[in-house]
Motif scaffolding. Structure first.
Motif, PDB file in Angstrom:
ATOM      1  N   UNK A 141      -9.780  15.006   3.737  1.00  0.00           N
ATOM      2  CA  UNK A 141      -9.600  15.602   5.063  1.00  0.00           C
ATOM      3  C   UNK A 141      -8.138  15.521   5.518  1.00  0.00           C
ATOM      4  N   UNK A 142      -7.466  14.464   5.098  1.00  0.00           N
ATOM      5  CA  UNK A 142      -6.069  14.273   5.491  1.00  0.00           C
ATOM      6  C   UNK A 142      -5.093  14.669   4.382  1.00  0.00           C
ATOM      7  N   UNK A 143      -5.628  15.075   3.228  1.00  0.00           N
ATOM      8  CA  UNK A 143      -4.792  15.423   2.080  1.00  0.00           C
ATOM      9  C   UNK A 143      -3.862  14.259   1.713  1.00  0.00           C
ATOM     10  N   UNK A 144      -4.445  13.087   1.658  1.00  0.00           N
ATOM     11  CA  UNK A 144      -3.676  11.898   1.332  1.00  0.00           C
ATOM     12  C   UNK A 144      -4.344  11.126   0.191  1.00  0.00           C
ATOM     13  N   UNK A 145      -3.501  10.456  -0.567  1.00  0.00           N
ATOM     14  CA  UNK A 145      -3.982   9.535  -1.591  1.00  0.00           C
ATOM     15  C   UNK A 145      -3.208   8.241  -1.433  1.00  0.00           C
ATOM     16  N   UNK A 146      -3.891   7.138  -1.665  1.00  0.00           N
ATOM     17  CA  UNK A 146      -3.319   5.815  -1.450  1.00  0.00           C
ATOM     18  C   UNK A 146      -3.432   4.984  -2.725  1.00  0.00           C
ATOM     19  N   UNK A 147      -2.514   4.056  -2.849  1.00  0.00           N
ATOM     20  CA  UNK A 147      -2.596   3.071  -3.931  1.00  0.00           C
ATOM     21  C   UNK A 147      -2.423   1.692  -3.308  1.00  0.00           C
TER      22      UNK A 147
ATOM     23  N   UNK B  59       0.848  -1.187   0.000  1.00  0.00           N
ATOM     24  CA  UNK B  59       0.000   0.000   0.000  1.00  0.00           C
ATOM     25  C   UNK B  59       0.881   1.234   0.000  1.00  0.00           C
ATOM     26  N   UNK B  60       0.785   2.020  -1.047  1.00  0.00           N
ATOM     27  CA  UNK B  60       1.529   3.269  -1.129  1.00  0.00           C
ATOM     28  C   UNK B  60       0.673   4.406  -0.581  1.00  0.00           C
ATOM     29  N   UNK B  61       1.336   5.359   0.032  1.00  0.00           N
ATOM     30  CA  UNK B  61       0.660   6.521   0.590  1.00  0.00           C
ATOM     31  C   UNK B  61       1.356   7.788   0.111  1.00  0.00           C
ATOM     32  N   UNK B  62       0.590   8.822  -0.112  1.00  0.00           N
ATOM     33  CA  UNK B  62       1.140  10.118  -0.498  1.00  0.00           C
ATOM     34  C   UNK B  62       0.437  11.193   0.309  1.00  0.00           C
ATOM     35  N   UNK B  63       1.247  11.995   0.981  1.00  0.00           N
ATOM     36  CA  UNK B  63       0.706  13.115   1.748  1.00  0.00           C
ATOM     37  C   UNK B  63       1.050  14.408   1.029  1.00  0.00           C
ATOM     38  N   UNK B  64       0.036  15.233   0.803  1.00  0.00           N
ATOM     39  CA  UNK B  64       0.218  16.500   0.107  1.00  0.00           C
ATOM     40  C   UNK B  64       0.163  17.655   1.087  1.00  0.00           C
ATOM     41  N   UNK B  65       0.934  18.677   0.797  1.00  0.00           N
ATOM     42  CA  UNK B  65       0.876  19.886   1.611  1.00  0.00           C
ATOM     43  C   UNK B  65       1.018  21.105   0.710  1.00  0.00           C
ATOM     44  N   UNK B  66       0.502  22.216   1.205  1.00  0.00           N
ATOM     45  CA  UNK B  66       0.529  23.490   0.477  1.00  0.00           C
ATOM     46  C   UNK B  66      -0.147  23.352  -0.885  1.00  0.00           C
ATOM     47  N   UNK B  67      -1.293  22.690  -0.874  1.00  0.00           N
ATOM     48  CA  UNK B  67      -2.034  22.403  -2.106  1.00  0.00           C
ATOM     49  C   UNK B  67      -3.520  22.349  -1.761  1.00  0.00           C
TER      50      UNK B  67
END
Length: 115
Positions: free
Chosen positions: A74-80, A18-26
């Motif tokens: 809500x968490x500014x995250x996307x998962x694969x 499971x990949x996770x990506x956290x975004x900020x300033x977006x």
């Protein structure tokens, strides 16, 4: 804009990651979020995408039925979620945000599928 991926690693064929990506300033919820990958000697390809408007998803044919992209605004995250992994899934996976004529990528996370 910062996109930080995590969750890559070494897995045996047939395994899952499971990949996770956290975004900020977006303004995350308004961007289409995607996962791209690039294998050695190959061009980068979009593996999966999810719309910020209505959550519509799309996948490249080679991963349909095995990979699932989800987002948590809500968490500014996307998962694969990647299941039934194959050796040909070995690549560097990049989180990709697209919107308003802009594209942003993270630094990438290595996924290696090998016995």
């Amino acid at each position: 804009v910062e996109l930080v991926e995590s969750g890559g690693g070494l897995v045996q064929p047939g395994g899952s990651l499971r990949l996770s990506c956290e975004a900020s300033r977006l303004p995350f919820s308004t961007y289409t979020m995607m996962w791209d990958r690039q294998a050695p000697g190959k061009v980068r390809e979009v593996v999966a995408s999810i719309s910020g408007v209505d959550g519509t998803t799309d996948y490249t044919d080679s991963v349909k039925g095995r990979f699932t992209i989800v987002r948590d605004n809500a968490k500014a995250r996307v998962y694969l979620q990647m299941n039934s992994l194959k050796s040909e899934d070995t690549a560097v996976y990049y989180c990709h945000a697209r919107g308003y004529g802009n594209s942003f990528w993270g630094q990438g996370t290595q996924v290696t599928v090998s016995s």
